[in-house]
Write a protein that holds these residues in place. Structure first.
Motif, PDB file in Angstrom:
ATOM      1  N   MET A  96      83.911 122.423  15.799  1.00 27.46           N
ATOM      2  CA  MET A  96      82.666 122.774  16.482  1.00 27.46           C
ATOM      3  C   MET A  96      81.709 123.508  15.538  1.00 27.46           C
ATOM      4  O   MET A  96      80.579 123.826  15.908  1.00 27.46           O
ATOM      5  N   SER A 118      89.914 123.033  16.947  1.00 27.06           N
ATOM      6  CA  SER A 118      88.764 122.703  17.807  1.00 27.06           C
ATOM      7  C   SER A 118      87.559 123.569  17.449  1.00 27.06           C
ATOM      8  O   SER A 118      86.426 123.085  17.423  1.00 27.06           O
ATOM      9  N   TYR A 119      87.802 124.844  17.191  1.00 28.50           N
ATOM     10  CA  TYR A 119      86.699 125.733  16.800  1.00 28.50           C
ATOM     11  C   TYR A 119      86.115 125.305  15.454  1.00 28.50           C
ATOM     12  O   TYR A 119      84.898 125.302  15.268  1.00 28.50           O
ATOM     13  N   LEU A 155      93.744 124.963  19.009  1.00 22.89           N
ATOM     14  CA  LEU A 155      92.545 125.704  19.412  1.00 22.89           C
ATOM     15  C   LEU A 155      91.699 126.025  18.171  1.00 22.89           C
ATOM     16  O   LEU A 155      90.480 125.838  18.164  1.00 22.89           O
ATOM     17  N   TYR A 170      77.687 131.337  21.277  1.00 21.40           N
ATOM     18  CA  TYR A 170      79.108 131.375  21.665  1.00 21.40           C
ATOM     19  C   TYR A 170      79.808 132.502  20.894  1.00 21.40           C
ATOM     20  O   TYR A 170      80.541 133.301  21.459  1.00 21.40           O
ATOM     21  N   ALA A 171      79.548 132.549  19.577  1.00 21.21           N
ATOM     22  CA  ALA A 171      80.148 133.604  18.747  1.00 21.21           C
ATOM     23  C   ALA A 171      79.721 134.990  19.238  1.00 21.21           C
ATOM     24  O   ALA A 171      80.540 135.902  19.349  1.00 21.21           O
ATOM     25  N   LEU A 186      87.091 127.228  25.248  1.00 19.17           N
ATOM     26  CA  LEU A 186      86.941 125.807  24.923  1.00 19.17           C
ATOM     27  C   LEU A 186      87.139 124.954  26.175  1.00 19.17           C
ATOM     28  O   LEU A 186      87.833 125.350  27.110  1.00 19.17           O
ATOM     29  N   THR A 223      92.128 126.585  27.629  1.00 17.25           N
ATOM     30  CA  THR A 223      91.172 125.485  27.552  1.00 17.25           C
ATOM     31  C   THR A 223      90.816 125.050  28.974  1.00 17.25           C
ATOM     32  O   THR A 223      91.686 124.942  29.832  1.00 17.25           O
ATOM     33  N   ILE A 230      76.019 127.524  19.152  1.00 14.73           N
ATOM     34  CA  ILE A 230      77.224 127.993  18.443  1.00 14.73           C
ATOM     35  C   ILE A 230      77.133 129.482  18.087  1.00 14.73           C
ATOM     36  O   ILE A 230      78.067 130.242  18.374  1.00 14.73           O
ATOM     37  N   PRO A 231      76.007 129.932  17.508  1.00 14.07           N
ATOM     38  CA  PRO A 231      75.904 131.387  17.273  1.00 14.07           C
ATOM     39  C   PRO A 231      75.951 132.177  18.585  1.00 14.07           C
ATOM     40  O   PRO A 231      76.468 133.302  18.607  1.00 14.07           O
ATOM     41  N   MET A 272      82.508 126.495  14.043  1.00  9.52           N
ATOM     42  CA  MET A 272      82.714 127.944  14.093  1.00  9.52           C
ATOM     43  C   MET A 272      83.710 128.376  13.011  1.00  9.52           C
ATOM     44  O   MET A 272      84.342 127.545  12.379  1.00  9.52           O
ATOM     45  N   SER A 295      81.378 135.846  22.699  1.00 10.45           N
ATOM     46  CA  SER A 295      82.813 136.155  22.577  1.00 10.45           C
ATOM     47  C   SER A 295      82.990 137.511  21.874  1.00 10.45           C
ATOM     48  O   SER A 295      83.913 138.257  22.186  1.00 10.45           O
ATOM     49  N   MET A 316      77.192 134.090  10.107  1.00 13.60           N
ATOM     50  CA  MET A 316      78.316 133.216  10.446  1.00 13.60           C
ATOM     51  C   MET A 316      78.534 133.214  11.964  1.00 13.60           C
ATOM     52  O   MET A 316      78.015 134.071  12.677  1.00 13.60           O
ATOM     53  N   SER A 317      79.313 132.243  12.447  1.00 18.08           N
ATOM     54  CA  SER A 317      79.650 132.161  13.871  1.00 18.08           C
ATOM     55  C   SER A 317      81.159 132.260  14.052  1.00 18.08           C
ATOM     56  O   SER A 317      81.852 131.258  14.198  1.00 18.08           O
ATOM     57  N   PRO A 318      81.661 133.494  14.024  1.00 16.28           N
ATOM     58  CA  PRO A 318      83.117 133.676  14.109  1.00 16.28           C
ATOM     59  C   PRO A 318      83.643 133.625  15.536  1.00 16.28           C
ATOM     60  O   PRO A 318      82.904 133.876  16.490  1.00 16.28           O
ATOM     61  N   VAL A 319      84.910 133.285  15.658  1.00 16.84           N
ATOM     62  CA  VAL A 319      85.607 133.439  16.940  1.00 16.84           C
ATOM     63  C   VAL A 319      86.995 133.970  16.623  1.00 16.84           C
ATOM     64  O   VAL A 319      87.680 133.490  15.723  1.00 16.84           O
ATOM     65  N   SER A 320      87.387 135.005  17.345  1.00 21.36           N
ATOM     66  CA  SER A 320      88.592 135.757  17.027  1.00 21.36           C
ATOM     67  C   SER A 320      89.819 135.233  17.778  1.00 21.36           C
ATOM     68  O   SER A 320      89.775 135.025  18.989  1.00 21.36           O
ATOM     69  N   LEU A 321      90.900 135.010  17.039  1.00 15.46           N
ATOM     70  CA  LEU A 321      92.144 134.509  17.639  1.00 15.46           C
ATOM     71  C   LEU A 321      93.289 135.472  17.317  1.00 15.46           C
ATOM     72  O   LEU A 321      94.004 135.294  16.334  1.00 15.46           O
ATOM     73  N   PRO A 322      93.482 136.506  18.155  1.00  8.93           N
ATOM     74  CA  PRO A 322      94.482 137.543  17.847  1.00  8.93           C
ATOM     75  C   PRO A 322      95.921 137.030  18.003  1.00  8.93           C
ATOM     76  O   PRO A 322      96.258 136.458  19.041  1.00  8.93           O
ATOM     77  N   ALA A 337      90.791 132.745  23.174  1.00 12.17           N
ATOM     78  CA  ALA A 337      91.854 132.630  22.181  1.00 12.17           C
ATOM     79  C   ALA A 337      93.104 131.960  22.740  1.00 12.17           C
ATOM     80  O   ALA A 337      94.115 131.875  22.038  1.00 12.17           O
ATOM     81  N   HIS A 378      78.580 122.313  25.556  1.00 11.87           N
ATOM     82  CA  HIS A 378      78.011 122.224  24.211  1.00 11.87           C
ATOM     83  C   HIS A 378      76.963 121.111  24.145  1.00 11.87           C
ATOM     84  O   HIS A 378      77.276 119.943  24.251  1.00 11.87           O
ATOM     85  N   ARG A 432      84.392 141.130  23.819  1.00  9.91           N
ATOM     86  CA  ARG A 432      85.468 141.876  23.161  1.00  9.91           C
ATOM     87  C   ARG A 432      85.101 143.350  22.985  1.00  9.91           C
ATOM     88  O   ARG A 432      85.967 144.213  22.984  1.00  9.91           O
TER      89      ARG A 432
END
Lengths: 255, 255
Positions: free
Chosen positions: A125, A121-122, A118, B70-71, B137, B105, B67-68, A127, B74, A93-99, B102, B61, B78
């Motif tokens: 894309m 948008s991910y 946001l 970017y994941a 983004l 933009t 995409i992977p 994700m 990020s 998977m292609s995760p992106v973390s939004l805390p 997170a 992009h 972290r």
């Protein structure tokens, strides 16, 4: 869009500080692989609840001694989040973390505004946005807990998912404490059922326990929305639930 | 308010993938302990640049294979950020992490809006906001790199710090490649000096290298603001710079 909540009780051992159930976490991530248009919320489990409870963070900012605890909890839940990201990436998977502590403000312990721009948008894309139980700022009490369930409730309202899946460590909502003999699974719950039910808190949970979870599930449901709680310890259930198959669990319904 | 940038070149080994310089990171955090009203920005170093460069993430992009990446980037930054949080907590600070991916933009690779409300709330509460070089983004090109220096530049404008300190792996800006014999430290740089200078990129840096750093420092300076680049490998310099003492380094000035 599908919303999946990986409960803190299934991906961590809530009775121990900092104990991730890595095998279960990895399998659940594999079961989500390939699902398109998915948002993942995970609980804080033993990475958040124990210290947040000790320092009464849910009640807001009372004294300076809580500040290092806020820092520690936000750090700890990020450690768990990193493990979730790793398991998701390993599963393809292609995760992106939004805390939440980096983007959400509560008001008296309740999530009010939640700008999902946001996140959308991910999703667009391709994700997988990942949100998790976290501490967060509060405009009235200084700070509070933003539980994964609170985030689920709000995301369900904002994003209108066709399916919301709560992955727990029990088969669903039982008619009595699951530890008791003869406990039976309730197949479906409506708002009318709530008052006649009894709830048990077996472990420390600063977010309000099972009753709060059911209330939260009811609050996020809308007519026609598929909202279900399943057992993440049973292999294959999550994959089936994502695919829309009938699975053992408790469906929460509103008319 | 004091802004401190922990350069990716000093807290990581930029020539190796995923190599943190833990002893230096810990010492620098100890040198920051006790400073009030401080915001920390750290670079991505070897946790971000190498893979971001390989997949041309800075250019935006272009295809699904990014995409992977970017994941992964990020996720990687972290991991570094978690180590920075740990070092800060060990040193007695109360950090809270605010990842650009997170909450920010960009527009065509340039940071435009930056809502610092959350950051200011954390400062007011006595915490240390931590921002870091990250993917983010972009409203025009889909995504881009939000470098630590870009974040510094914008934070300097929004928060008007009385002092901005760039902690690097060199004594300051040299009059030639620091690897060359006879390279000498430039004590102060003004905008007029920029065109007559030559810059060298010794390692991969998707954020534009030294020239971009100097331009960024000049852009964020305002008359009377103390803006300095120092060598983080020299023990005590950061603590002295935070305390307002005269230290070896390059001061960047505008009239």
């Amino acid at each position: 869009m599908i919303l999946v909540k990986l409960g803190g009780s299934v991906i961590t051992d809530k009775s121990q500080y900092h104990a991730v159930r890595l095998d279960v976490l990895r399998r659940l991530c594999e079961e989500m692989t390939g699902a398109e248009d998915i948002v993942v919320v995970h609980g804080a489990g033993s990475f958040g609840h124990i210290m947040a409870h000790e320092h009464a963070l849910a009640g807001g900012h009372r004294d300076g001694s809580q500040i290092p605890a806020y820092a520690a909890v936000s750090r700890d839940v990020r450690e768990l989040n990193l493990m979730v990201l790793d398991a998701m990436i390993e599963a393809g998977m292609s995760p992106v973390s939004l805390p939440p502590s980096a983007g959400i403000t509560l008001k008296d312990g309740v999530l009010e505004d939640y700008d999902t721009g946001l996140l959308q948008s991910y999703l667009d894309m391709g994700m997988v946005p990942v949100i998790f139980g976290d501490v967060a700022l509060d405009s009235v009490q200084g700070f509070a807990i933003c539980s994964g369930d609170q985030a689920m409730e709000r995301l369900a309202k904002e994003l209108s998912p066709r399916r919301s899946i709560f992955v727990s460590d029990v088969d669903g909502i039982m008619d009595r404490d699951p530890a008791e003999q003869g406990a039976e699974l309730i197949g479906a719950i409506t708002p009318d059922d709530l008052d006649s039910m009894t709830f048990h808190a077996r472990v420390k949970d600063v977010t309000g326990g099972i009753r709060r979870k059911v209330e939260s599930m009811l609050a996020m449901c809308s007519p026609g929305m598929d909202c279900i709680i399943i057992n993440g310890n049973v292999p294959g259930l999550l994959a089936d639930a994502i695919a829309g198959k009938e699975v053992r669990g408790t469906r929460v319904k509103v008319d």
